[in-house]
Motif scaffolding. Structure first.
Motif, PDB file in Angstrom:
ATOM      1  N   PHE A 152     -31.553 -46.033  -4.243  1.00  0.00           N
ATOM      2  CA  PHE A 152     -31.346 -47.104  -3.338  1.00  0.00           C
ATOM      3  C   PHE A 152     -30.869 -46.503  -2.050  1.00  0.00           C
ATOM      4  N   LEU A 153     -30.087 -45.399  -2.132  1.00  0.00           N
ATOM      5  CA  LEU A 153     -29.664 -44.672  -0.830  1.00  0.00           C
ATOM      6  C   LEU A 153     -30.469 -44.159   0.294  1.00  0.00           C
ATOM      7  N   SER A 154     -31.545 -43.582  -0.757  1.00  0.00           N
ATOM      8  CA  SER A 154     -32.406 -42.824   0.167  1.00  0.00           C
ATOM      9  C   SER A 154     -33.702 -43.757   0.699  1.00  0.00           C
ATOM     10  N   ARG A 155     -33.642 -45.099   0.118  1.00  0.00           N
ATOM     11  CA  ARG A 155     -34.695 -45.753   0.637  1.00  0.00           C
ATOM     12  C   ARG A 155     -35.058 -45.493   2.095  1.00  0.00           C
ATOM     13  N   LYS A 156     -36.314 -45.767   2.673  1.00  0.00           N
ATOM     14  CA  LYS A 156     -36.567 -45.653   4.106  1.00  0.00           C
ATOM     15  C   LYS A 156     -36.532 -46.940   4.780  1.00  0.00           C
ATOM     16  N   ARG A 213     -26.594 -45.276   6.349  1.00  0.00           N
ATOM     17  CA  ARG A 213     -26.984 -43.934   6.907  1.00  0.00           C
ATOM     18  C   ARG A 213     -25.795 -43.018   7.923  1.00  0.00           C
ATOM     19  N   GLU A 214     -25.245 -44.146   8.848  1.00  0.00           N
ATOM     20  CA  GLU A 214     -24.388 -43.774   9.909  1.00  0.00           C
ATOM     21  C   GLU A 214     -23.105 -43.156   9.508  1.00  0.00           C
ATOM     22  N   THR A 215     -22.824 -43.842   8.097  1.00  0.00           N
ATOM     23  CA  THR A 215     -21.305 -43.274   7.653  1.00  0.00           C
ATOM     24  C   THR A 215     -21.406 -42.650   6.250  1.00  0.00           C
ATOM     25  N   ASN A 216     -22.732 -41.948   5.946  1.00  0.00           N
ATOM     26  CA  ASN A 216     -22.663 -41.379   4.651  1.00  0.00           C
ATOM     27  C   ASN A 216     -22.234 -42.248   3.578  1.00  0.00           C
ATOM     28  N   GLY A 217     -22.668 -43.492   3.785  1.00  0.00           N
ATOM     29  CA  GLY A 217     -21.965 -44.270   2.729  1.00  0.00           C
ATOM     30  C   GLY A 217     -22.630 -44.304   1.342  1.00  0.00           C
ATOM     31  N   SER A 218     -21.873 -45.105   0.197  1.00  0.00           N
ATOM     32  CA  SER A 218     -22.647 -45.268  -1.097  1.00  0.00           C
ATOM     33  C   SER A 218     -22.130 -46.623  -1.551  1.00  0.00           C
ATOM     34  N   ILE A 219     -22.670 -46.970  -2.608  1.00  0.00           N
ATOM     35  CA  ILE A 219     -22.413 -48.319  -3.193  1.00  0.00           C
ATOM     36  C   ILE A 219     -21.158 -48.108  -4.230  1.00  0.00           C
ATOM     37  N   LYS A 220     -20.235 -49.311  -4.239  1.00  0.00           N
ATOM     38  CA  LYS A 220     -19.241 -49.259  -4.845  1.00  0.00           C
ATOM     39  C   LYS A 220     -19.393 -50.403  -5.927  1.00  0.00           C
ATOM     40  N   LEU A 221     -19.296 -50.394  -7.295  1.00  0.00           N
ATOM     41  CA  LEU A 221     -19.266 -51.575  -8.129  1.00  0.00           C
ATOM     42  C   LEU A 221     -18.045 -51.762  -8.574  1.00  0.00           C
ATOM     43  N   GLY A 222     -16.998 -50.957  -8.610  1.00  0.00           N
ATOM     44  CA  GLY A 222     -15.788 -51.199  -9.228  1.00  0.00           C
ATOM     45  C   GLY A 222     -14.979 -50.099  -9.169  1.00  0.00           C
ATOM     46  N   ILE A 223     -13.798 -49.945  -9.835  1.00  0.00           N
ATOM     47  CA  ILE A 223     -12.973 -48.944 -10.227  1.00  0.00           C
ATOM     48  C   ILE A 223     -12.422 -48.557 -11.560  1.00  0.00           C
ATOM     49  N   GLN A 224     -12.853 -47.308 -11.932  1.00  0.00           N
ATOM     50  CA  GLN A 224     -12.698 -46.979 -13.203  1.00  0.00           C
ATOM     51  C   GLN A 224     -11.423 -46.322 -13.282  1.00  0.00           C
ATOM     52  N   PHE A 225     -10.413 -47.060 -14.206  1.00  0.00           N
ATOM     53  CA  PHE A 225      -9.191 -46.631 -14.322  1.00  0.00           C
ATOM     54  C   PHE A 225      -8.933 -45.760 -15.523  1.00  0.00           C
ATOM     55  N   GLU A 226      -8.784 -44.653 -15.381  1.00  0.00           N
ATOM     56  CA  GLU A 226      -8.814 -43.605 -16.499  1.00  0.00           C
ATOM     57  C   GLU A 226      -7.378 -43.177 -16.700  1.00  0.00           C
ATOM     58  N   GLY A 227      -6.925 -43.302 -18.025  1.00  0.00           N
ATOM     59  CA  GLY A 227      -5.690 -42.825 -18.383  1.00  0.00           C
ATOM     60  C   GLY A 227      -4.328 -43.813 -17.960  1.00  0.00           C
ATOM     61  N   TRP A 228      -4.736 -44.930 -17.425  1.00  0.00           N
ATOM     62  CA  TRP A 228      -3.454 -45.872 -16.909  1.00  0.00           C
ATOM     63  C   TRP A 228      -2.945 -46.645 -18.128  1.00  0.00           C
ATOM     64  N   SER A 229      -3.719 -47.034 -19.327  1.00  0.00           N
ATOM     65  CA  SER A 229      -3.098 -47.535 -20.305  1.00  0.00           C
ATOM     66  C   SER A 229      -2.454 -46.471 -21.379  1.00  0.00           C
ATOM     67  N   GLN A 230      -3.050 -45.649 -21.686  1.00  0.00           N
ATOM     68  CA  GLN A 230      -3.039 -44.438 -22.590  1.00  0.00           C
ATOM     69  C   GLN A 230      -3.582 -43.407 -21.995  1.00  0.00           C
ATOM     70  N   PRO A 231      -3.269 -42.224 -22.058  1.00  0.00           N
ATOM     71  CA  PRO A 231      -4.204 -40.919 -21.886  1.00  0.00           C
ATOM     72  C   PRO A 231      -5.401 -40.840 -22.599  1.00  0.00           C
ATOM     73  N   GLY A 232      -6.589 -40.554 -22.076  1.00  0.00           N
ATOM     74  CA  GLY A 232      -7.684 -40.644 -23.011  1.00  0.00           C
ATOM     75  C   GLY A 232      -8.353 -41.707 -22.964  1.00  0.00           C
ATOM     76  N   GLU A 233      -7.813 -43.085 -22.763  1.00  0.00           N
ATOM     77  CA  GLU A 233      -8.422 -44.459 -22.499  1.00  0.00           C
ATOM     78  C   GLU A 233      -9.000 -44.677 -21.030  1.00  0.00           C
ATOM     79  N   SER A 234      -9.725 -45.460 -20.853  1.00  0.00           N
ATOM     80  CA  SER A 234     -10.199 -45.989 -19.489  1.00  0.00           C
ATOM     81  C   SER A 234     -11.041 -47.410 -19.593  1.00  0.00           C
ATOM     82  N   TYR A 235     -10.902 -48.088 -18.370  1.00  0.00           N
ATOM     83  CA  TYR A 235     -11.400 -49.313 -18.284  1.00  0.00           C
ATOM     84  C   TYR A 235     -11.789 -49.625 -16.824  1.00  0.00           C
ATOM     85  N   MET A 236     -12.637 -50.537 -16.586  1.00  0.00           N
ATOM     86  CA  MET A 236     -12.918 -50.482 -15.167  1.00  0.00           C
ATOM     87  C   MET A 236     -12.571 -52.071 -14.553  1.00  0.00           C
ATOM     88  N   HIS A 237     -12.129 -52.144 -13.321  1.00  0.00           N
ATOM     89  CA  HIS A 237     -11.990 -53.307 -12.483  1.00  0.00           C
ATOM     90  C   HIS A 237     -13.525 -53.308 -12.038  1.00  0.00           C
TER      91      HIS A 237
END
Ligand code: FAD
Length: 496
Positions: free
Chosen positions: A492-496, A72-96
């Motif tokens: 999840f973020l808006s739970r009281k 709440r104090e940091t306006n934070g959100s959850i991060k499950l990974g990083i989506q890499f878009e166009g890193w291998s070829q334009p139009g392709e993507s994968y997630m770490h």
């Protein structure tokens, strides 16, 4: 060895590094050491650095922070990974994606079974077996430790947060624990003429802040580690070609995706970090290949909402201090070195340097052996992360610009070259002792960047074709079924 008993720790800098260090030191060493933090509002902070990796949870827990309050104090959100878009070829993507993929067998990781499955004509993506990935792209989240009714690990996560708000949150925490904050710009550093050890920081007002040990968290300038005690900076720009970033916050879209986006462009890449109240955006690029105007065009052509401020340009030099601890100055954060934010590792490096400093803390005087060990561990840690980041550049197959062609053609450190060759030929990859990134992280980035192993571990042949098909199908069904039960990320973020 310097025999001075260390009673006064002075931290220079009140950015993320300064306040993280102050908070942890106050929590762990507060009874034995007086801590003072000097910062200058006039100078300000770098103002970026909003995506983290899972160990941040341990950091917050070590401080005893309440997760709901923190988000709440940091306006934070959850991060499950990083989506890499166009890193291998334009139009392709994968997630770490953080966490595990599939189900590991004794002595043999799951991806070997997946490679065999593919070699037999299976068409499933590796990420069909990642709970984190499936939850991320379906915008769901719950902090489940295990997949229900199994022994399989649940979701592994980190946070996105507003860096300025996080520093403020930690400042309140640290001041409550007795850290003394001094506002002012340091204009001079007094040293002992014989030993060269720093004795005090002199502010523009004339006030002198004395200390026994100094933590340099002054950012890129490295006021103490560089200017006062002269620790040399080793550049890694021969492997990491970007040297500039342009950052701008924007309005968010309707959803808050629980992952960071890293989008490759012709001469660099763009980040999008979704927070509750806005999205953090930026473009990391090579000034030898792109002008600021070209970078501006690429960044502003791809924002998720209206820009909320003027863009800021941040020049940087990738590399690190050869001695992160020299004399009585220990550098943390940007003062100690910088790896571009591709895998969100800088805040983690602050956490790990602060932890290391506590473990080596020289209460009864600074010993050369401890300093050497601190510096050795810092170097190894940085080099391993460096290799992981270089991998993303080296293993691109874009070939649509001089920038990407040069990355593909560049010689890389032997440590990385050997890892890539081993994986390409055998499917095997090993986590070196203390490597921040797990085997699963290496597997995802190598497979995602198009390094498909030619072989797999023979243990995977221990299953019959039918058993293999059952394994793959049942894991996929289990993961899909689990994700269906998870609430939306926003709930999840808006739970009281
Ligand atoms: P700063 O924020 O620069 O703070 C320096 C402090 O020193 C300030 O308080 C300043 O006032 C003080 N100071 C300096 N000189 C003086 C003086 N003379 N007198 C008094 N005070 C002084 N990391 C991640 O983990 N994830 C990310 O997604 C990420 N993204 C990034 C993107 C970019 C483009 C960049 C450049 C960095 C990114 N980082 C990221 C790194 C992250 O921003 C930093 O590691 C983190 O913010 C720590 O910065 P710092 O506290 O070392 O420096």
């Amino acid at each position: 060895m310097q025999n001075t008993i260390i009673k006064n720790l002075v931290i220079l800098g009140g950015g993320t590094a300064g306040w993280m260090t102050a908070a942890l030191m106050a929590k762990v060493l507060g009874k034995t050491v007086q801590i003072t933090l000097v910062e200058s509002e006039q100078i300000g902070t770098v103002g970026v650095g909003e995506a983290t990796i899972p160990p941040i949870i341990n950091f917050n827990q070590a401080l005893g922070l309440d997760e709901k309050e923190f988000l709440r104090e940091t306006n934070g959100s959850i991060k499950l990974g990083i989506q890499f878009e166009g890193w291998s070829q334009p139009g392709e993507s994968y997630m770490h994606a953080f966490g595990n993929v599939g189900k590991n067998f004794p002595f043999c990781d799951f991806h070997h079974f997946w490679v065999r499955h593919c070699q037999q004509g299976g068409r499933d993506s590796y990420w069909d077996y990642s709970l984190n990935y499936q939850a991320a792209v379906q915008n769901t989240f719950s902090p489940i430790a295990k997949i229900p009714n199994t022994n399989l690990p649940g979701i592994s996560y980190a946070y996105h947060f507003d860096a300025g708000l996080y520093a403020k949150f930690l400042r309140r925490y640290a001041e409550e624990k007795g850290v003394k904050r001094v506002e002012g710009k340091v204009s001079d550093v007094r040293k002992n003429p014989e030993s060269g050890f720093v004795e005090s920081l002199v502010l523009e007002s004339g006030q002198a802040v004395t200390g026994d040990l100094f933590a340099d968290c002054s950012g890129f300038i490295g006021l103490l580690i560089d200017k006062a005690v002269g620790s040399e900076y080793e550049s890694w720009s021969q492997w990491l070609p970007c040297d500039r970033a342009m950052a701008v916050p924007s309005a968010s879209g309707e959803r808050i995706p629980p992952y960071t986006r890293s989008i490759a462009h012709a001469c660099g890449w763009q980040w999008q970090i979704p927070l509750q109240h806005r999205t953090g955006n930026g473009l990391v690029y090579s000034s030898s290949h792109w002008s600021d105007e070209q970078a501006h065009e690429a960044l502003f052509g791809n924002l998720p909402g209206e820009p909320l401020a003027e863009p800021r340009i941040i020049p940087f030099k990738t590399g690190h201090r050869r001695e992160q601890w020299k004399k009585n100055v220990v550098s943390l954060g940007l003062a100690s070195g910088f790896l571009e934010p591709l895998e969100s590792t800088s805040i983690h490096l602050v956490q790990s340097a602060a932890t290391r400093l506590i473990k080596c803390f020289p209460h009864r005087g600074i010993r050369g052996e401890e300093v050497a060990e601190f510096n050795r561990q810092s170097r190894v840690e940085m080099e391993r992360i460096r290799d992981f980041i270089i991998l993303h550049y080296k293993a691109n197959q874009r070939r649509d610009s001089d920038f990407w062609r040069a990355c593909e053609d560049m010689p890389v450190p032997d440590s990385l070259k050997e890892k890539m060759e081993l994986f390409r030929s055998s499917g095997k990859v090993f986590r070196d002792f203390d490597d921040l990134f797990t085997e699963v992280a290496w597997q995802q980035v190598m497979i995602g960047q198009g390094i498909v192993p030619a072989d797999y571990h023979g243990i995977a042949d221990g299953l019959t074709d039918g058993q293999l098909a059952d394994l793959m199908q049942s894991l996929k069904t289990l993961i899909q079924g689990t994700v269906k039960q998870l609430p939306p990320h926003e709930a999840f973020l808006s739970r009281k």
